[in-house]
Design an enzyme around this catalytic site. Structure first.
Site, PDB file in Angstrom:
ATOM      1  N   GLU A 180       1.959   3.836  -1.302  1.00  0.00           N
ATOM      2  CA  GLU A 180       1.412   4.571  -0.144  1.00  0.00           C
ATOM      3  C   GLU A 180       1.917   5.997  -0.132  1.00  0.00           C
ATOM      4  OE1 GLU A 180       4.128   5.481   1.770  1.00  0.00           O
ATOM      5  OE2 GLU A 180       5.253   4.117   0.442  1.00  0.00           O
ATOM      6  N   GLU A 328       5.243   5.629  -2.705  1.00  0.00           N
ATOM      7  CA  GLU A 328       4.183   5.862  -3.701  1.00  0.00           C
ATOM      8  C   GLU A 328       3.919   4.633  -4.568  1.00  0.00           C
ATOM      9  OE1 GLU A 328       5.094   9.083  -6.355  1.00  0.00           O
ATOM     10  OE2 GLU A 328       5.311  10.559  -4.756  1.00  0.00           O
TER      11      GLU A 328
END
Lengths: 362, 362
Positions: A180, A328
């Site tokens: 994310e 991420e």
């Protein structure tokens, strides 16, 4: 809550079954005849057995792996809860598309297909190449003032994840990583953690991407007010409805990840959770349907204090503990190389019989 | 001790310098301009910086990696200190040569050149293909009765490691993993740990490849007697000479690994230590010359209780904690994939400036 918009979700959830106990036992029996003292590969043995129990078959082909990085903005950033300005969400998506971010480097090295999904970035990408445009809304609402999402927005974000999981099944992926990007999303993850686990805000709130002590104190005050507004005093309220928690204090990327977890479990695909934010999404999925935990691996233990609380809530043991706090999907992709190692050992080691090695004295 | 036989060792040791502090600072400055919050890659940042400080240059070529599995037998197995019969050392060497062991699988997956070195197996391999024949003696002497090695035997085993390190330099390897195979060698490692760190035998002795409670109690009794015979009461004796410890209670494969660590440090090559036994070898090297620690990575935290004691003694932080207790170099080879990931991030990530990403608010 508007139940009609959630029909797709409830149908998927009702079809989730646990991984196979029979295959779990069978895989442990196989591990015990490989040329090593029983159990001496530690967590690697548990990982391999879990993968086999998820697949419900022996499989020797290389693991097809994909990471999904969901990006979205957060209305709560108006309260200055992050060390970075919110336009960094947009800038980092461009960095993902240009292969410059940490997760790109790790995905390339470990042969993991990278997917970047705009589920709610507060910017227009104008049909940028390589970006999956699934934008629901340009960022959530400010949860200090109102619910972060409407029923329909949340349902739409959940369906993004469900659909990507179904597509992953079609494409033959058997191992997915959650990632994310969303400035402000550790604040949403802390709110979810406090609401779901009923822990004090103080215990589940950390410095995110790098707040100093004053800014951290401010973030905690904002979160106290958010929790009080939406859930009241945790000691006096009943067990929270996970979808209500998600809608009120979650994020669009978090809802999409929850959908991906539910859809993956439905399709018997393993999912590697990354850090605090993706584990918050997995915790919502787990609260909806506890059977999903059998499909989950915790990629790593992040430095955020709320992460350990969530891992315990879902019942997951982290594969790596490298003090990472980037998100991420970096920790999840890195852990995929350990899972791949576990499967290679399972499939390629000699047995005591085939190698003519003596077993332990009885 | 016969000093003449140790001339090669003392010459190498005197030429060891620490990794470059200047390159360490320079590499951290580079890490801070990459598109991530400063420090958010945690231990991966420390790993990359250490690699650069060892090499004393920026380098972008793939890491050339090799693992050395040193095999030898132990006279102490006459005292029944292991769950496996001592012929398993011989059988497992054959398994290594046939590519069937755990370390073979991991080395192949992670592109690590495998070297199997017979430095003291109690069997004749008749010039088996792929085996490096550096046999010093068919196993050590029984350390309950006499010193495990003579001065000359120990010096010869140390030189095996020194020579392989020099050869690794010539071949362009920049990252080596230590591995070992030797039934009985957790007993030697426990004796080394007790003698070097002056901890009680009880604290540094574990079940090895899988002893039950009675057998573990017996192993501890044997070790108490070994320590008393060679070193007397630890509370009353002075600081031990590390080479004297190695000679009395070590093993031929342990001495060879100590030589490899010293030779690698001399040649500015990084070494990944595996579990309890290889860390015992590294601890001897560290006690001889503390500067070697700058060249070492701890691949993992093993399940053996003495391992944590040794990691602390040398000042190393394990990369992985997977509850493994197999040896062979398995934890070290697995950790190489993390080190490789750290170097890829260091070399391939975009900078804030190149990607146009905003930095944190001041």
């Amino acid at each position: 809550m508007n139940i009609a918009s959630l029909t797709a979700v409830t149908e998927i959830v009702s079809a989730i079954v646990s991984p196979s106990g029979e295959w779990l036992a069978r895989s442990h029996a196989h591990l015990d005849v490989l040329t090593k003292p029983p159990g001496s590969l530690g967590l690697l043995e548990d990982i391999a057995a879990q993968m086999v129990s998820i697949r419900q078959e022996e499989f020797t082909e290389p693991l097809h792996k994909a990471v999904y990085v969901f990006a979205a903005d957060h209305g709560i950033t108006a309260e200055r809860v992050s060390a970075y300005p919110s336009e960094v969400t947009h800038q980092m998506v461009l960095n993902f598309l240009a292969q410059g971010a940490a997760v790109n480097v790790l995905a390339k090295l470990h042969q993991v297909t990278m997917n970047v999904v705009d589920v709610g970035v507060n910017a227009d990408f104008g049909g940028a190449t390589g970006l999956l445009d699934r934008k629901v809304r340009r960022g959530t609402r400010n949860m200090l003032r109102e619910a972060a999402m409407s029923d329909e927005e949340m349902a739409q974000a959940l369906r993004v994840g469900l659909e990507l999981a179904a597509e992953a099944k079609t494409r033959g992926y058997c191992l997915l990583a959650l990632g994310e990007m969303g400035i402000g999303n550790t604040t949403a993850a802390s709110a979810i953690t406090a609401a779901l686990t009923k822990n004090a805000v103080e215990l589940v709130t950390g410095k995110g991407t790098g707040l100093d002590a004053d800014a951290l104190a401010h973030k905690r005050q904002v979160l106290e007010a958010v929790i009080m507004k939406h859930f009241g005093n945790p000691e006096t309220t009943s067990k929270p409805d996970p979808l209500d928690v998600l809608r009120r204090v979650g994020g669009l990327e978090i809802a999409a990840m929850t959908g991906l977890v539910l859809g993956a479990a439905r399709n018997r695909i393993a999912v590697v959770v990354d850090g605090f934010i993706s584990t918050a999404a997995a915790a919502i999925a787990f609260a909806i349907e506890p059977r999903v935990s059998g499909y989950l691996f915790a990629g790593h233990q992040s430095a955020e204090p709320g992460h350990g609380v969530l891992l315990e809530y879902v019942g997951l043991k982290p594969i790596l503990s490298l003090n990472m706090r980037l998100g991420e999907g970096t920790g999840a992709v890195l852990a995929m190389s350990i899972i791949e190692s576990a499967m290679a050992l399972y499939n390629e080691m000699a047995t005591f019989a085939s190698a003519g090695v003596s077993e332990a004295r009885g």
